[in-house]
Design an enzyme around this catalytic site. Structure first.
Site, short mmCIF file in Angstrom:
data_model
loop_
_atom_site.label_atom_id
_atom_site.label_comp_id
_atom_site.label_asym_id
_atom_site.label_seq_id
_atom_site.Cartn_x
_atom_site.Cartn_y
_atom_site.Cartn_z
N ASP A 78 25.38 70.85 45.19
CA ASP A 78 25.23 69.40 44.49
C ASP A 78 25.42 69.28 43.16
OD1 ASP A 78 25.46 66.85 43.86
OD2 ASP A 78 22.44 66.33 44.51
N LYS A 113 27.76 57.75 41.66
CA LYS A 113 27.99 57.86 40.47
C LYS A 113 29.03 58.74 39.43
CE LYS A 113 23.64 58.75 42.12
NZ LYS A 113 23.27 58.82 43.06
N ARG A 141 35.11 53.96 62.96
CA ARG A 141 34.18 55.32 62.11
C ARG A 141 35.14 56.58 62.56
NH1 ARG A 141 31.95 57.43 66.01
NH2 ARG A 141 32.04 55.77 67.54
#
Length: 398
Positions: free
Chosen positions: A189, A214, A57
């Site tokens: 973004d 995407k 992590r």
């Protein structure tokens, strides 16, 4: 000097850096594709002595390589990677956006562009408000309106390099200057734009975010989100948030995104070319009321888009029918090559109705206020031929 070091300079083209930076030959085997490290924990040199990696992590070699690539492509670091910034890979795009909002405190104010992805709208209006964070939506194409909305408690300006779903284009340099003037963090973004076409940090923005699901991944087979910043203070704080909250990208997803980055430039430019041709064709269709695509000369921000994007305008476009919600839905349901699905940016073309899909989380009044009309249709143009996609749309529209 490694192969990655040779390609790291800004003198190397984007597509060369996307292939080589962060993808050095495996020193043990000479493999041209680095191995994927699935280990969750790593042996330490001694009690209380920390190695380069300890728990996956907090850091993973596969994720680290991807973050090196992203930092370079997003211009978060200089040629020698000594600027202090960097990139971070998260489990989803929303996890990345959420990490940015966790820089805020109760009572802080956020200004966001009104042409805004539905998931970001939901996070700001229905999650962040529980912590006393207040959002205001403003037309991001009007820098004066953004500056007028700033309050003493404003701590973040959030926009999209190409607005979703109306394809608006904000003036990145002007908004970055407003942020610096008022000491407000600016974040963008850039999912629609991609680093292949637009690098907002070069315009002065503090943080750039991508939904790696995407275009970066590009094949509809991975979830992920990324953040990049050239500011050391923000990088350290965001890295702390990433580690503390744990929404990191897993090793296999990192591998898939890294693989997708190698063809990003080729894919996006081909998709942009086809999207431009479809936009021009749709502009002449008798049933289409308007087409929203920055590459069209009649787009309100066309000249600005030309100055902010590297020779292409992306693979996303929106068009509007003068039709009811039900009629528009039937058009979306009638295509054969365009799959009726949310998401975007992959090799296959997708079609959706924003009012009932990507922007369904908007309050009904805000959908009307911000132009998410019943007749709006959003296309994600894939890598199929223009002729086939045109014929598919023509049959569906009627």
């Amino acid at each position: 000097m490694s192969e990655g070091d040779n390609a790291r300079s800004r003198k190397a083209s984007f597509c060369t850096r996307a292939i080589h930076v962060g993808n050095d030959l495996d020193p043990q085997t000479g493999a041209v594709v680095p191995p994927v490290h699935f280990a969750s924990t790593f042996r330490q040199p001694g009690a209380g002595q920390w190695g380069e990696f300890d728990y996956s992590r907090s850091g993973n070699p596969t994720r680290g390589r991807l973050e090196t690539t992203l930092a370079n492509l997003d211009s978060a670091v200089g040629d020698d990677e000594s600027s202090g910034g960097g990139a971070l890979a998260f489990s989803t795009g929303m996890a990345a956006i959420h990490a940015v909002t966790m820089l805020l405190r109760s009572g802080d104010h956020v200004i966001a562009g009104s042409d805004l992805y539905g998931g970001a709208y939901r996070l700001l209006h229905k999650i962040c408000d529980r912590s006393g964070i207040t959002p205001t939506l403003v037309d991001a194409t009007n820098p004066a309106a953004i500056e007028a909305a700033i309050k003493p408690e404003t701590k973040l300006i959030w926009v999209e390099s190409i607005g979703n779903p109306q394809m608006t284009v904000p003036d990145l340099a002007a908004i970055a200057a407003i942020g610096r003037r008022h000491q407000v963090i600016t974040a963008v973004d850039n999912t629609f734009g991609t680093p292949a076409l637009c690098r907002p940090l070069e315009f002065g923005f503090d943080i750039v975010m991508h939904s790696a699901t995407k275009y970066l991944g590009g094949h509809s087979d991975v979830l992920g989100g990324t953040l990049a910043t050239g500011r050391d203070d923000l990088y350290r704080e965001l890295a702390y948030v990433q580690n503390a909250t744990g929404a990191v990208m897993d090793p296999m997803s990192c591998f898939l995104v890294a693989r997708g980055l190698k063809t990003l430039d080729l894919r996006v430019r081909r998709q942009s070319e086809t999207a431009m041709r479809l936009a021009l064709w749709l502009s002449q269709h008798p049933r289409v009321a308007r087409v929203l695509y920055p590459g069209l000369e009649d787009h309100p921000q066309h000249d600005l888009a030309r100055s902010q994007f590297d020779g292409a305008f992306g693979g996303m476009l929106t068009f509007e029918l003068d039709a009811s919600l039900e009629t528009t839905a039937k058009v979306c349901e009638s295509t054969q090559l365009f799959h009726l699905a949310v998401s975007l940016g992959a090799v296959e073309s997708l079609i959706e109705q924003p009012a009932t899909m990507s922007h369904a989380s908007y309050d009904a009044a805000d959908r009307v206020k911000f132009g998410v009309t019943d007749g709006l249709i959003r296309l994600s143009v894939g890598l199929e031929s223009f002729d086939d996609l045109r014929d598919d749309l023509n049959a569906a529209i009627g």
